[in-house]
Design an enzyme around this catalytic site. Structure first.
Site, PDB file in Angstrom:
ATOM      1  N   GLU A 132      49.144  26.067  93.050  1.00 45.79           N
ATOM      2  CA  GLU A 132      49.607  26.421  94.408  1.00 45.79           C
ATOM      3  C   GLU A 132      49.390  27.912  94.631  1.00 45.79           C
ATOM      4  OE1 GLU A 132      53.804  25.409  94.453  1.00 45.79           O
ATOM      5  OE2 GLU A 132      54.315  27.028  93.080  1.00 45.79           O
TER       6      GLU A 132
ATOM      7  N   ASP B  81      57.444  34.495  98.040  1.00 46.32           N
ATOM      8  CA  ASP B  81      56.112  34.098  98.515  1.00 46.32           C
ATOM      9  C   ASP B  81      55.500  35.129  99.470  1.00 46.32           C
ATOM     10  OD1 ASP B  81      56.701  31.656  97.222  1.00 46.32           O
ATOM     11  OD2 ASP B  81      57.555  30.812  99.059  1.00 46.32           O
TER      12      ASP B  81
HETATM   13  O1  FUB Z   1      58.727  28.806  98.252  1.00 45.98           O
HETATM   14  C1  FUB Z   1      58.456  27.442  98.126  1.00 45.98           C
HETATM   15  C2  FUB Z   1      57.282  27.226  97.234  1.00 45.98           C
HETATM   16  O2  FUB Z   1      57.542  27.786  95.956  1.00 45.98           O
HETATM   17  C3  FUB Z   1      56.011  27.876  97.668  1.00 45.98           C
HETATM   18  O3  FUB Z   1      55.394  27.248  98.736  1.00 45.98           O
HETATM   19  C4  FUB Z   1      55.272  27.857  96.399  1.00 45.98           C
HETATM   20  O4  FUB Z   1      54.127  28.647  96.366  1.00 45.98           O
HETATM   21  C5  FUB Z   1      56.343  28.333  95.431  1.00 45.98           C
HETATM   22  O5  FUB Z   1      56.467  29.732  95.418  1.00 45.98           O
END
Ligand code: FUB
Length: 337
Positions: free
Chosen positions: A239, A32
């Site tokens: 996301e 991330d």
């Molecule tokens: O790393 C945890 C979660 O997985 C992140 O918040 C999302 O964007 C995905 O990459």
């Protein structure tokens, strides 16, 4: 629900063949990546993946991260410095579990680290921590940002000095539980023919620790100006929000989650509406796809992650690749395998 993490090194013993595009660091797992240039140096704010043994589920409980390490380098491809623990979950008084994807910003002579973590009631909120240095250590505020929820904050400061936070993530990121900024733990996911859930944004106050106004939906429409339906899951927001500006236009990019693309949409305003333009990064190895985009000198780059080293979806490694625009402002898509 906080288990003792096993040493990352025990996992790397079973690593696969070395990847073609090498991780920034390979002795810890990072994911991330939110990258920024501060004082002429590239800083990367990633999640720090750890093998906690938490069983996998659709809520992402196996992404059970405990702290952040910030990485920095003089230039892309240069030696990477790991600055050690910048913030631990144990130093966030309101935190319960799962430190997910962070971002950082600079204003008022201070560096701000924004981070999502579940509170003690297991509801994701977004916190802020401050430091006098870009690499930390950071000191967390006593409470989450009032009115914040869900995951994956991205803070973008426009040329007029106004800062905005873009955020949200469905499924394990809990965005489906928030309608009109009210929480309902039983709210279901959208059905295929229902309107897709939209990312959220809010303007930040000058002190960068509060929202300066209500949280709003960021309007995202297809090439014909129509809102996405949930069944358009190869293009709708899931996301991993990121905002950047290129030649006067605003580029909002994000992951489509269960179809694993990084897509982008553009607008003449940081508050939208944003029109879908295409895929930037095709699916990488591993379930999640998450990125940041920035110029370093005269070249644009995309930071991303994959699981080539571990083969395990929650043990990721951050990488970087150059990014190219066409003359019409569209982005040349990347197959990063
Ligand atoms: O790393 C945890 C979660 O997985 C992140 O918040 C999302 O964007 C995905 O990459």
């Amino acid at each position: 629900n906080k288990e003792t993490p096993t040493q990352d090194s025990s996992v790397t013993e079973t690593a696969k063949q070395p990847p073609q595009n090498p991780p920034l660091v390979s002795y810890i797992f990072t994911a991330d990546p939110s990258a920024h240039v501060f004082n002429g140096r590239v800083y990367v704010y990633p999640s720090h993946d750890t093998a906690t043994g938490t069983p996998e589920n659709d809520n992402g409980d196996h992404f059970n991260m405990m702290d952040y390490h910030i990485l920095s380098m003089d230039s892309i491809g240069g030696k990477v410095t790991d600055h050690g623990v910048a913030l631990s979950i144990n130093d966030v008084p309101w935190a319960g579990r799962q430190l997910w994807a962070p971002d950082a910003a600079y204003a008022n002579g201070t560096y701000y680290l924004y981070f999502p973590v579940k509170d003690k009631k297991d509801v994701f909120r977004i916190g802020v921590a401050t430091s006098t240095q870009p690499q930390g250590p950071f000191k967390a505020e006593q409470q989450p940002i009032p009115g914040s929820y869900s995951i994956d904050p991205c803070v973008f400061t426009d040329e007029d000095g106004t800062s905005y936070m873009y955020f949200g993530g469905i499924w394990g990121g809990q965005l489906q539980r928030w309608n009109n900024n009210h929480y309902d733990s039983t709210a279901p996911l959208r059905k295929p023919d229902e309107a897709a859930i939209l990312p959220r944004f809010a303007r930040l106050s000058k002190n960068m620790k509060q929202f300066d106004g209500p949280v709003k939906e960021l309007q995202l429409v297809d090439e014909k100006g129509k809102p996405f339906l949930e069944k358009n899951n190869d293009k709708r927001f899931f996301e991993a929000a990121w905002m950047h500006k290129y030649q006067g236009k605003y580029y909002f990019s994000y992951s489509t989650g269960d179809t694993h693309n990084i897509c982008y949409a553009t607008s003449n305003s940081p508050t939208g509406p944003f029109t879908y333009r295409g895929i930037i990064l095709y699916p990488v190895e591993g379930w999640t796809n998450h990125h940041s985009i920035l110029p370093v000198g005269n070249q644009w780059y995309i930071f991303y992650h994959d699981v080539q080293q571990s083969g395990k979806t929650h043990l990721r490694n951050v990488k970087v690749a150059p990014l190219y625009y066409n003359a019409d402002g569209s982005i040349q898509p990347i197959h990063a395998k």
